[in-house]
Design an enzyme around this catalytic site. Structure first.
Site, PDB file in Angstrom:
ATOM      1  N   GLY A   1      36.657  48.847  46.962  1.00 26.73           N
ATOM      2  CA  GLY A   1      37.946  48.930  46.259  1.00 26.73           C
ATOM      3  C   GLY A   1      37.844  49.763  44.999  1.00 26.73           C
ATOM      4  CB  ALA A   2      35.490  52.312  44.043  1.00 24.76           C
TER       5      ALA A   2
ATOM      6  N   GLY B   1      42.191  50.706  39.519  1.00 19.79           N
ATOM      7  CA  GLY B   1      41.944  49.490  38.740  1.00 19.79           C
ATOM      8  C   GLY B   1      40.508  49.293  38.288  1.00 19.79           C
TER       9      GLY B   1
ATOM     10  CB  SER C   1      40.233  35.552  40.179  1.00 14.85           C
ATOM     11  OG  SER C   1      41.344  34.910  39.607  1.00 14.85           O
TER      12      SER C   1
ATOM     13  CE1 TYR D   1      43.649  37.878  44.336  1.00 10.57           C
ATOM     14  CE2 TYR D   1      43.819  36.146  42.680  1.00 10.57           C
ATOM     15  CZ  TYR D   1      43.365  37.400  43.073  1.00 10.57           C
ATOM     16  OH  TYR D   1      42.626  38.158  42.200  1.00 10.57           O
TER      17      TYR D   1
END
Length: 269
Positions: A15-16, A19, A147, A172
């Protein structure tokens, strides 16, 4: 703490392309690391590396764009195969790719709730397929970008896809709890980190305001540094090591999650 040179390190960041993941790739490359820049498609990964070179003057030779759609476990396998072939020694895997599920319950072609697959199952599968590369040298480690919302989550063992009761926030939180529990898996050395509330696409799940993604990325990069000693299963809230949710340090939960994940990726493992 002095900033150490990472020129001997090879790091895969999932996921680079935006963000925290994008800023993590930038900071690692600026410190000399070879960075495998993962995106959902090859085109997105190439666009991200082009931006890193053009906007941040990153050495193109330090970047390797890779595409794989985490909603398809087959593409996760293909990604792992390519990484093992081209980078038989991988120093760090940063499991960062993440998404908030849609408002409507959504299942992937592999049969899993989409946030659970993208945020956890794909990383579970990728980590274990890359295990030979991560454990081949000294100091190989996994950094799970988790998270603080993992504390509000619960794993629905009998209904992990949340068919009966779905809410995007609960789905999530479940995926983040699973990712945090997974850090205690003894097969590889891994930690989890909550990088703070940052202004990314996930911000609406948390708050109205957040810090810049680069600030969150700095906490991730710190844990990629071999000079920073880590304990398997540790959980960090930004730079501070704190206790995770109780489930994340229960051996029984770790084993149960491993069984569940093996079952859910089993058709592709």
């Amino acid at each position: 703490m002095p900033v150490s040179d990472l020129s001997s390190r090879t790091v895969l960041v999932t996921g680079a392309t935006s963000g925290i993941g994008y800023q993590t790739a930038r900071l690692l490359a600026e410190r000399g690391a070879t960075v495998l820049v993962h995106g959902r498609t090859s085109e997105e990964a190439h666009a991200a590396t082009d931006r890193l070179v053009t906007l941040h003057d990153v050495d193109e030779a330090r970047l390797c764009p890779l595409g794989a759609d985490f909603t398809r476990l087959e593409e996760v396998e293909q990604l792992a195969t390519r990484v093992l072939a081209e980078h038989p020694r991988l120093d760090v895997l940063v499991n960062n790719a993440g998404m908030a599920g849609p408002e409507q319950h959504t299942v992937t072609s592999d049969g899993n709730e989409i946030a659970f697959q993208v945020n956890f199952l794909a990383h579970y599968l990728l980590t274990h397929l890359l295990e030979p590369a991560l454990t081949g040298g000294t100091g190989g480690r996994v950094v799970n970008v988790s998270s603080s919302l993992h504390r509000t989550g619960s794993i629905q063992w009998n209904d992990p896809n949340r068919v009966r009761r779905y809410s995007r926030l609960a789905a999530y939180a479940q995926s983040q709890l699973a990712l945090t529990v997974f850090a205690a898996d003894p097969r590889v050395t891994a930690v989890s980190v909550h990088p703070g509330v940052c202004t990314t696409s996930l911000l609406p799940l948390y708050a109205h305001e957040g810090v810049a993604p680069a600030e969150g990325a700095a906490h991730v990069v710190r844990l990629c540094d071999p000079a920073v000693e880590i304990v398997n299963g540790a959980y960090y809230d930004r730079e501070y090591r704190v206790a995770p949710a109780p489930a994340a340090s229960e051996e029984r939960t770790v084993k149960r999650l491993t069984k569940l994940a093996d079952l859910l990726v089993g058709q592709n493992a």
